[in-house]
Design a protein around this motif. Sequence first.
Motif, PDB file in Angstrom:
ATOM      1  N   GLN A   1      31.523  36.395  40.929  1.00 40.01           N
ATOM      2  CA  GLN A   1      32.097  35.064  41.149  1.00 40.01           C
ATOM      3  C   GLN A   1      31.782  34.079  40.021  1.00 40.01           C
ATOM      4  O   GLN A   1      32.389  33.019  39.939  1.00 40.01           O
ATOM      5  CB  GLN A   1      31.576  34.517  42.489  1.00 40.01           C
ATOM      6  CG  GLN A   1      32.013  35.379  43.653  1.00 40.01           C
ATOM      7  CD  GLN A   1      31.456  34.898  44.984  1.00 40.01           C
ATOM      8  OE1 GLN A   1      30.294  34.503  45.068  1.00 40.01           O
ATOM      9  NE2 GLN A   1      32.272  34.959  46.019  1.00 40.01           N
TER      10      GLN A   1
ATOM     11  N   ARG B   1      35.224  24.813  35.018  1.00 37.50           N
ATOM     12  CA  ARG B   1      35.066  24.406  36.424  1.00 37.50           C
ATOM     13  C   ARG B   1      34.731  22.911  36.506  1.00 37.50           C
ATOM     14  O   ARG B   1      33.974  22.403  35.676  1.00 37.50           O
ATOM     15  CB  ARG B   1      34.001  25.252  37.121  1.00 37.50           C
ATOM     16  CG  ARG B   1      32.597  25.027  36.650  1.00 37.50           C
ATOM     17  CD  ARG B   1      31.555  25.447  37.689  1.00 37.50           C
ATOM     18  NE  ARG B   1      31.423  26.878  37.939  1.00 37.50           N
ATOM     19  CZ  ARG B   1      30.702  27.742  37.226  1.00 37.50           C
ATOM     20  NH1 ARG B   1      30.043  27.322  36.163  1.00 37.50           N
ATOM     21  NH2 ARG B   1      30.616  29.007  37.569  1.00 37.50           N
TER      22      ARG B   1
ATOM     23  N   ALA C   1      38.257  23.825  49.725  1.00 35.81           N
ATOM     24  CA  ALA C   1      38.930  24.726  48.780  1.00 35.81           C
ATOM     25  C   ALA C   1      37.930  25.647  48.084  1.00 35.81           C
ATOM     26  O   ALA C   1      38.178  26.853  47.934  1.00 35.81           O
ATOM     27  CB  ALA C   1      39.705  23.913  47.757  1.00 35.81           C
ATOM     28  N   LEU C   2      36.781  25.103  47.701  1.00 39.60           N
ATOM     29  CA  LEU C   2      35.756  25.913  47.018  1.00 39.60           C
ATOM     30  C   LEU C   2      35.223  26.995  47.944  1.00 39.60           C
ATOM     31  O   LEU C   2      35.029  28.143  47.550  1.00 39.60           O
ATOM     32  CB  LEU C   2      34.579  25.028  46.595  1.00 39.60           C
ATOM     33  CG  LEU C   2      34.455  24.577  45.155  1.00 39.60           C
ATOM     34  CD1 LEU C   2      33.080  23.965  44.926  1.00 39.60           C
ATOM     35  CD2 LEU C   2      34.675  25.710  44.164  1.00 39.60           C
TER      36      LEU C   2
ATOM     37  N   LYS D   1      36.731  28.331  50.342  1.00 42.65           N
ATOM     38  CA  LYS D   1      37.784  29.332  50.507  1.00 42.65           C
ATOM     39  C   LYS D   1      37.808  30.245  49.274  1.00 42.65           C
ATOM     40  O   LYS D   1      37.848  31.470  49.390  1.00 42.65           O
ATOM     41  CB  LYS D   1      39.119  28.606  50.672  1.00 42.65           C
ATOM     42  CG  LYS D   1      40.153  29.468  51.294  1.00 42.65           C
ATOM     43  CD  LYS D   1      41.324  28.666  51.810  1.00 42.65           C
ATOM     44  CE  LYS D   1      42.454  29.637  52.035  1.00 42.65           C
ATOM     45  NZ  LYS D   1      43.732  29.165  51.567  1.00 42.65           N
ATOM     46  N   GLU D   2      37.748  29.613  48.110  1.00 39.62           N
ATOM     47  CA  GLU D   2      37.780  30.394  46.863  1.00 39.62           C
ATOM     48  C   GLU D   2      36.650  31.427  46.831  1.00 39.62           C
ATOM     49  O   GLU D   2      36.832  32.552  46.396  1.00 39.62           O
ATOM     50  CB  GLU D   2      37.659  29.423  45.682  1.00 39.62           C
ATOM     51  CG  GLU D   2      37.732  30.084  44.328  1.00 39.62           C
ATOM     52  CD  GLU D   2      37.367  29.119  43.201  1.00 39.62           C
ATOM     53  OE1 GLU D   2      37.656  27.906  43.315  1.00 39.62           O
ATOM     54  OE2 GLU D   2      36.769  29.596  42.205  1.00 39.62           O
ATOM     55  N   TYR D   3      35.462  31.013  47.289  1.00 36.30           N
ATOM     56  CA  TYR D   3      34.306  31.918  47.258  1.00 36.30           C
ATOM     57  C   TYR D   3      34.175  32.757  48.524  1.00 36.30           C
ATOM     58  O   TYR D   3      33.192  33.485  48.690  1.00 36.30           O
ATOM     59  CB  TYR D   3      33.015  31.111  47.052  1.00 36.30           C
ATOM     60  CG  TYR D   3      32.877  30.530  45.662  1.00 36.30           C
ATOM     61  CD1 TYR D   3      33.016  31.333  44.527  1.00 36.30           C
ATOM     62  CD2 TYR D   3      32.576  29.183  45.476  1.00 36.30           C
ATOM     63  CE1 TYR D   3      32.863  30.801  43.258  1.00 36.30           C
ATOM     64  CE2 TYR D   3      32.424  28.638  44.203  1.00 36.30           C
ATOM     65  CZ  TYR D   3      32.575  29.458  43.094  1.00 36.30           C
ATOM     66  OH  TYR D   3      32.418  28.938  41.841  1.00 36.30           O
ATOM     67  N   ASN D   4      35.135  32.633  49.419  1.00 39.27           N
ATOM     68  CA  ASN D   4      35.087  33.415  50.673  1.00 39.27           C
ATOM     69  C   ASN D   4      33.832  33.177  51.484  1.00 39.27           C
ATOM     70  O   ASN D   4      33.184  34.122  51.943  1.00 39.27           O
ATOM     71  CB  ASN D   4      35.164  34.915  50.364  1.00 39.27           C
ATOM     72  CG  ASN D   4      36.577  35.357  50.185  1.00 39.27           C
ATOM     73  OD1 ASN D   4      37.450  34.975  50.975  1.00 39.27           O
ATOM     74  ND2 ASN D   4      36.814  36.113  49.131  1.00 39.27           N
TER      75      ASN D   4
END
Length: 512
Positions: free
Chosen positions: A412, A429, A502-503, A505-508
């Motif tokens: 990641q 980022r 959102a973050l 979600k991005e990192y699951n």
Amino acid sequence: MKKLKGLFLILLPLMILGCSGPEPEPLKLNIVYIMTDDHAYQAVSAYGSQINKTPNLDRIAEEGIIFRNSFVCNSICAPSRAALLTGKHSHANGHRDNRARFDSSQVTFPKMLREAGYQTALIGKWHLKSEPTGFDYWSIVPGQGSYYNPDFIEMGRTYRQTGYATTIITDKAIGWLEQRDTTKPFCLLVHHKAPHRNWMPDTCDLDLFDGTEFPVPDNFFDTYEGRAAAGLQEMSVIRDMRMSYDLKITSAQGDSLTRTEQDYLWYLNRRMTPEQREAWLKEYDSISEAYRTNPPQGDELALFKLNRYLTDYLRTIESVDRNTGRLLDYLEEAGLLENTLVVYTSDQGFYLGEHGWFDKRFMYEESFRTPLMMRLPESLTAHGDITEMVQNIDYAPTFLELAGVKPPEEMQGVSLVPLLKGEKPKKWRDALYYHYYEYPAEHAVRRHYGIRTDRYKLIHFYNDIDQWELYDLTADPHEMYNLIDDPAYDRVEKKLRKKLVALRKEYNVPED
Ligand code: SGN
Ligand code: CA
């Protein structure tokens, strides 16, 4: 004829290349990664320390680069190490707290480097419970390790070595470099125990800072208004430091000993050699006696404790600095510096009295940040300050890319190689994700996760509390004013909340 034709076909590419022969493969870069345990950036002079000098650590920054915005993803030892190895956040590598056991079947950068022909070695603190994998050689201290006469587990064999941990770990690192296979590139991880609690300096550093009164952080007497979780911690210099174990102040002989005092004296008697103990007691007996003769009270006692703490903490860093100098000198003399990336960092930051604290864990700046400096091989041309926000999950993909290995999709972190080349990537980022899980546990820091942009920070403390905090780091760099209920910041808060979702979600990140 057939044979001759075959030979011709083999020689043809060489003939095309001309007399000079084929281009030699570029040399693969070596990596020396030095990581301390709990070294606050406030105690590195390259970061502007007001309390100590670290010339050898500074040399890395002076001859290379210094990251001005370097962070961890979970400010605690073992999770930090798991993030380093896997390039993943804690939920993704399964190592959320110090109690976990590292799943060593995972993909890690040392394993991948080794497969790519690197020689790999790990020396010092490990703290991941399972045996190291992916290393040709490893020699680790069990658990937290011991400052004096530490035990080592070397490729499965346990033994005790006389001496001081920081020096022994450095000796072992140099020893390994000397006997390595010089036909292969290498990656060496040097993981110091220092400057971890309970800050036991080497005997040769016991005179350092004698009589020094260190400056006191402005918020040392913080009362934590508007910050419920900060008020609930148990890492206060005033309240939670132990007089004997932490501050080395013991009762007069003949007094009945407290439990921790007994443990502390037992360590001195059982672990140290008579010479080490003598040097130790020469220093700390006189400090204890001065304390008993005129015991400070109230705020004066609080300040006395802070000064005592900082004195020993910085003494242990003196040894780290000196030994890092030895390792750099060795690399230079061995002609290795041109082709080696040397990294200096810590597993996380630490409080040196800010907010009244020692220890780490919180997403507040002092422990969220970690020092990160690199001396670059000749082929990488960046120099000076790097201001982009970087995180410890970035190290694994960086090392892999430098070795010419493609970082796996599942990592990641982001490779820092463009920054090392001196490039200014347009898209970097703009926010960091953080998550701390170790509660209930020592120091009582509540579980929390959050997001940090270059200017703002939003934190959610959860589990047995439900508190949100919002900081404007430009206006309030020491995070004293929680703006979560300030209507002037409603829009900022809304945006951050959206970005945080959102973050995650991005990192699951699973819902807890
Ligand atoms: C020990 C220390 C704590 C420290 C943890 C974790 N207590 O338990 O103060 O927070 O280690 O540190 S002590 O009384 O045993 O010194 S970490 O670096 O391993 O995460
Ligand atoms: Ca640590």
